[in-house]
Scaffold this motif. Structure first.
Motif: not given
Length: 121
Positions: A77-82
């Motif tokens: 659905n989505f990927a997140l990188a902090s």
């Protein structure tokens, strides 16, 4: 998210207007080229144009690699990188990738949901 035709420029503009902490919203094709959107006006980029090209190509490769597990795990659905200096969110759209960069103190729980709502509207 396949088969539907999207207005990438409109999506990017709507996302950039959706949250003051968003710095960049663009669509990257499967070859890592920016095809729509870009930096929010009056925002200083964190990287050079050459670095952007490398980031986009690496993102395209990473998204392609994630698709290898769609059968077992379902589609992404989505990927997140902090990161220290930015929050990066990628959303697959057909064969392309919506890439959004925001300030590092953005609400990483709410922002991806807001982005998905815009893409799916």
């Amino acid at each position: 998210m396949s088969g539907k035709i999207y207005d990438y420029s409109k999506i990017c503009d709507t996302i950039k207007d959706a949250d003051p902490k968003i710095r960049f919203a663009g669509v990257i094709n499967e070859r890592g080229r920016l095809v729509a959107g870009g930096m929010k006006p009056n925002v200083e980029p964190l990287e050079s144009e050459k670095d952007d090209e490398m980031i986009f190509m690496e993102l395209a490769l990473r998204v392609k690699m994630r698709r290898e597990f769609d059968k077992q795990l379902g589609t992404v659905n989505f990927a997140l990188a902090s990161r220290e200096r930015a929050l990066a969110i990628s959303v697959p759209i057909n064969e392309d990738i919506l890439y959004v960069a925001a300030e590092p103190d953005s609400d990483y729980g709410a922002l991806p949901k807001k982005i998905l709502e815009i893409v799916n509207s």
